[in-house]
Design an enzyme around this catalytic site. Sequence first.
Site, mmCIF file in Angstrom:
data_model
loop_
_atom_site.group_PDB
_atom_site.id
_atom_site.type_symbol
_atom_site.label_atom_id
_atom_site.label_comp_id
_atom_site.label_asym_id
_atom_site.label_seq_id
_atom_site.Cartn_x
_atom_site.Cartn_y
_atom_site.Cartn_z
ATOM 1 N NE ARG A 49 -3.996 -1.935 2.154
ATOM 2 C CZ ARG A 49 -4.977 -1.969 3.047
ATOM 3 N NH1 ARG A 49 -5.083 -1.002 3.926
ATOM 4 N NH2 ARG A 49 -5.835 -2.945 3.058
ATOM 5 C CG ASP A 150 -13.975 5.855 7.831
ATOM 6 O OD1 ASP A 150 -14.571 4.779 7.982
ATOM 7 O OD2 ASP A 150 -12.720 5.913 7.695
HETATM 8 C C1 LIG Z 1 -13.536 -2.576 8.521
HETATM 9 S S1 LIG Z 1 -14.209 -0.978 8.274
HETATM 10 C C2 LIG Z 1 -15.795 -1.178 9.051
HETATM 11 C C3 LIG Z 1 -16.872 -0.454 8.297
HETATM 12 C C4 LIG Z 1 -18.273 -0.595 8.887
HETATM 13 N N1 LIG Z 1 -18.366 -0.016 10.210
HETATM 14 C C5 LIG Z 1 -18.717 -2.025 8.909
HETATM 15 O O1 LIG Z 1 -18.783 -2.646 9.971
HETATM 16 O O2 LIG Z 1 -19.008 -2.572 7.836
HETATM 17 C C6 LIG Z 1 -13.300 0.006 9.473
HETATM 18 C C7 LIG Z 1 -13.368 1.499 9.190
HETATM 19 O O3 LIG Z 1 -12.812 2.178 10.322
HETATM 20 C C8 LIG Z 1 -12.122 3.318 9.848
HETATM 21 N N2 LIG Z 1 -11.163 3.783 10.873
HETATM 22 C C9 LIG Z 1 -9.961 3.252 11.210
HETATM 23 N N3 LIG Z 1 -9.363 3.982 12.150
HETATM 24 C C10 LIG Z 1 -10.198 5.013 12.440
HETATM 25 C C11 LIG Z 1 -10.131 6.119 13.326
HETATM 26 N N4 LIG Z 1 -9.074 6.331 14.122
HETATM 27 N N5 LIG Z 1 -11.169 6.988 13.345
HETATM 28 C C12 LIG Z 1 -12.250 6.787 12.552
HETATM 29 N N6 LIG Z 1 -12.359 5.771 11.674
HETATM 30 C C13 LIG Z 1 -11.346 4.881 11.627
HETATM 31 C C14 LIG Z 1 -11.469 2.837 8.569
HETATM 32 O O4 LIG Z 1 -11.122 3.898 7.725
HETATM 33 C C15 LIG Z 1 -12.554 1.920 7.994
HETATM 34 O O5 LIG Z 1 -13.335 2.569 7.043
#
Ligand SMILES: C[S@@+](CC[C@H](N)C(=O)[O-])C[C@H]1O[C@@H](n2cnc3c(N)ncnc32)[C@H](O)[C@@H]1O
Length: 290
Positions: A49, A150
Site C-alpha cells: 500500500r 470515518d
Molecule cells: C472494517 S471498516 C468497518 C466499516 C463498517 N463499520 C462495517 O462494519 O461494515 C473500518 C473502518 O474504520 C475506519 N477507521 C480506522 N481507524 C479510524 C479512526 N481512528 N477513526 C475513525 N475511523 C477509523 C477505517 O477507515 C474503515 O473505514
Amino acid sequence: MKPTVPGKGESSGKEFDFNSRDFERVRGLIYQRAGIALADSKQEMVYSRLARRLRATGITSFQQYLDMLERTHDSDEWEAFTNALTTNLTSFFREAHHFPILVDFLKTLKEPATIWCSAASTGEEPYTIAMSACEAYGSMTPPVQIVATDIDTNVLATGANGVYPMERIEKMSPERVKKFFLRGKGSHEGYVRVRPELRKLITFKQLNLLADGWPISGQFDVIFCRNVMIYFDKPTQSKILSRFVPLMKPHALLFAGHSENFLYVSDALKLKGKTVYELNANQRVARTKP
Ligand SMILES: C[S@@+](CC[C@H](N)C(=O)[O-])C[C@H]1O[C@@H](n2cnc3c(N)ncnc32)[C@H](O)[C@@H]1O
C-alpha cells in the site's frame, strides 16, 4: 516463523527496500495518528500500500518517505498515508441481525432520531441505516438524521457519491433494490446510485476517533461503532467508549461488530442483545437527574 520482511541491510528483491525498521516506524506513526495497531502479519500489506505512495510522490526510499512524513504535521501526504493503511471492508446489511433491532427501536421514539455511524467506510453501513429508517417509518423521508464519519477521506467521498457496482447489492431483496436504488444506464451500466431521498438523510464528514476534539455535537439515540475497535488496543477502546457515553441519550443503543466485546473495556454499558449495548442503570439515572 519465516520473516516476511528482510532485516536492515538485507536485500528484498522488491522495487523499494523495506526493512523491519521501516515497518516499525510505519507502525508507530499510524498508531499515533489513527490508533491502528498493526500486527506483524501486516508487513506485506504495508509494503504494497505504501509503495504506491512512494511512486505517487516520486520518493525512492521508505526511509526518505517516512522522514518527510515525520517532518510535516498536517500535510496532504499524512491524509494519503492514513487512507492507504485503513481497512475498509464493509457491505450493505452487514451483520443483518442488527437492523430489525434498529427498526423496532426507532418505532419506540417520540422525537426525530439522531444516529451516528462512527466508522462508516464507503457508505454501505449508513445507507443501510437510512433504508432501515425508511422501513421503520414507512416513508422515504423519515424523521431521522444520520451523521456518517470515518478517518479515511477516500471512503467518505465514495459514500457521499452513493454509486456502487451492481455486485454490491446482489444479495439485497428485489423490493429493496427497487425502492432504494436507481440503475445506471449507458456509461453507468453495471452501477447503481442510492436514491436522493436516502442521500439527504446522511451527512458525511471526517472524524478521527483518536483525535482530541470530535467535530460532532449533541446526543444520539443510536451510535454504530462496528468493526473498527478491533484495530485499536484496549486502552484506546476504553478511551473512545468513555467519550461515547456522554454522547448517548439515556435510552440510546450502541451497536458493535461481531467480534467486539465492549463489556471488558467499559463499565458504563450493558448488553441488550447480541453485540448491542445500552447504558447501565447508574448512567441512565445520572442522565435523568434534574
Ligand atoms: C472494517 S471498516 C468497518 C466499516 C463498517 N463499520 C462495517 O462494519 O461494515 C473500518 C473502518 O474504520 C475506519 N477507521 C480506522 N481507524 C479510524 C479512526 N481512528 N477513526 C475513525 N475511523 C477509523 C477505517 O477507515 C474503515 O473505514
